[in-house]
Design a protein around this motif. Structure first.
Motif, mmCIF file in Angstrom:
data_model
loop_
_atom_site.group_PDB
_atom_site.id
_atom_site.type_symbol
_atom_site.label_atom_id
_atom_site.label_comp_id
_atom_site.label_asym_id
_atom_site.label_seq_id
_atom_site.Cartn_x
_atom_site.Cartn_y
_atom_site.Cartn_z
ATOM 1 N N GLN A 128 0.813 -1.214 0.000
ATOM 2 C CA GLN A 128 0.000 0.000 0.000
ATOM 3 C C GLN A 128 0.849 1.269 0.000
ATOM 4 O O GLN A 128 0.328 2.356 -0.263
ATOM 5 N N ALA A 129 2.155 1.141 0.269
ATOM 6 C CA ALA A 129 3.031 2.309 0.219
ATOM 7 C C ALA A 129 3.273 2.774 -1.208
ATOM 8 O O ALA A 129 3.713 3.903 -1.436
ATOM 9 N N TYR A 130 3.001 1.895 -2.191
ATOM 10 C CA TYR A 130 3.276 2.221 -3.588
ATOM 11 C C TYR A 130 1.996 2.328 -4.407
ATOM 12 O O TYR A 130 1.983 1.986 -5.585
ATOM 13 N N VAL A 131 0.926 2.791 -3.789
ATOM 14 C CA VAL A 131 -0.326 3.001 -4.515
ATOM 15 C C VAL A 131 -0.923 4.344 -4.114
ATOM 16 O O VAL A 131 -0.659 4.870 -3.029
ATOM 17 N N ILE A 132 -1.717 4.901 -5.012
ATOM 18 C CA ILE A 132 -2.501 6.110 -4.737
ATOM 19 C C ILE A 132 -3.964 5.700 -4.753
ATOM 20 O O ILE A 132 -4.445 5.119 -5.732
ATOM 21 N N ALA A 133 -4.658 5.983 -3.673
ATOM 22 C CA ALA A 133 -6.080 5.657 -3.581
ATOM 23 C C ALA A 133 -6.897 6.784 -4.201
ATOM 24 O O ALA A 133 -6.716 7.956 -3.860
#
Length: 227
Positions: A128-133
């Motif tokens: 989740q550190a490498y995604v944009i929600a």
């Protein structure tokens, strides 16, 4: 030279200031105990050590690893990421792609899918550190993710066999044969994507949005954008 918290903790003697428990301290065991020895020539009494010394000692000093007092905690999911949220991948083979979040696995990684038919992203695990929600979401009411799709589901099979150094040398220049994708995983992908695609078709232009790649233009900054 940077030191870890454990080394700084031990070097500065921070353990000396720890709070002690209210339980009474156990009585210390004396190093020697006086025992009576029978016989006329033994002197009657003698000091005997309570712990017997070992007969052999190691030739070199053996370093004892420091015991860690850390406890593993489950990874907390960001509040902006919920099942069905469309995420933008920022790293890896499919960076820039938009994917649909399905669930969080026991390892803390996120289970996502493209769907594969829309943008070519299969079932994957991402950090989740490498995604944009984004604020866009897909209705997952009819989507059922089996419990068998977990971290072990993505483990690669390790094949070991007797191989000589000469065989490895000559095989180094040969192109590696592609392994066939398991039929069971292909069936799981189609089953999950089928339900997601049915939900995507209900929203206008949502399929085009998932198929389009994301990127920054000149003068754009991600912290100034609203996703």
């Amino acid at each position: 030279m940077a030191r870890s918290k454990e080394l700084v903790f031990a070097k500065r003697g921070l353990y000396k200031g720890l709070k002690k428990s209210e339980k009474p301290a156990a009585a210390e065991t004396p190093a020697t105990v006086e025992k009576s020895i029978g016989g006329d020539k033994n002197g009657g009494k003698r000091l005997v050590p309570t712990s017997k010394a070992p007969r052999f000692y190691p030739a070199d000093d053996v370093r004892i690893p420091k015991k860690s007092r850390k406890t593993s905690k489950p990874t907390q999911l960001r509040s902006s990421i919920t099942p069905g949220t469309v995420l933008i991948l920022l790293a890896g083979r499919f960076r820039g792609k938009r994917v649909v979040f399905l669930k969080q696995l026991e390892s803390g990684l996120l289970l996502v899918t493209g769907p594969f038919k829309v943008n070519g992203v299969p079932l994957r695990r991402v950090n989740q550190a490498y995604v944009i929600a984004t604020t866009t979401s897909v209705d997952l009411a009819g989507v059922k993710v089996d419990d068998k799709i977990n971290d072990a589901y993505f483990a690669k099979a390790v094949t070991k066999g007797p191989r000589s150094a000469e065989a490895e040398f000559f095989e180094g220049g040969k192109p590696k044969a592609k392994e066939a994708f398991p039929e069971s995983k292909s069936a799981d992908q189609k089953e999950i994507d089928k339900a997601i695609l049915a939900s995507v078709k209900k929203t206008e232009n949502l399929g085009k949005y998932l198929a389009a790649s994301w990127g920054l233009s000149k003068g754009q900054f991600p912290h100034q954008l609203v996703f």
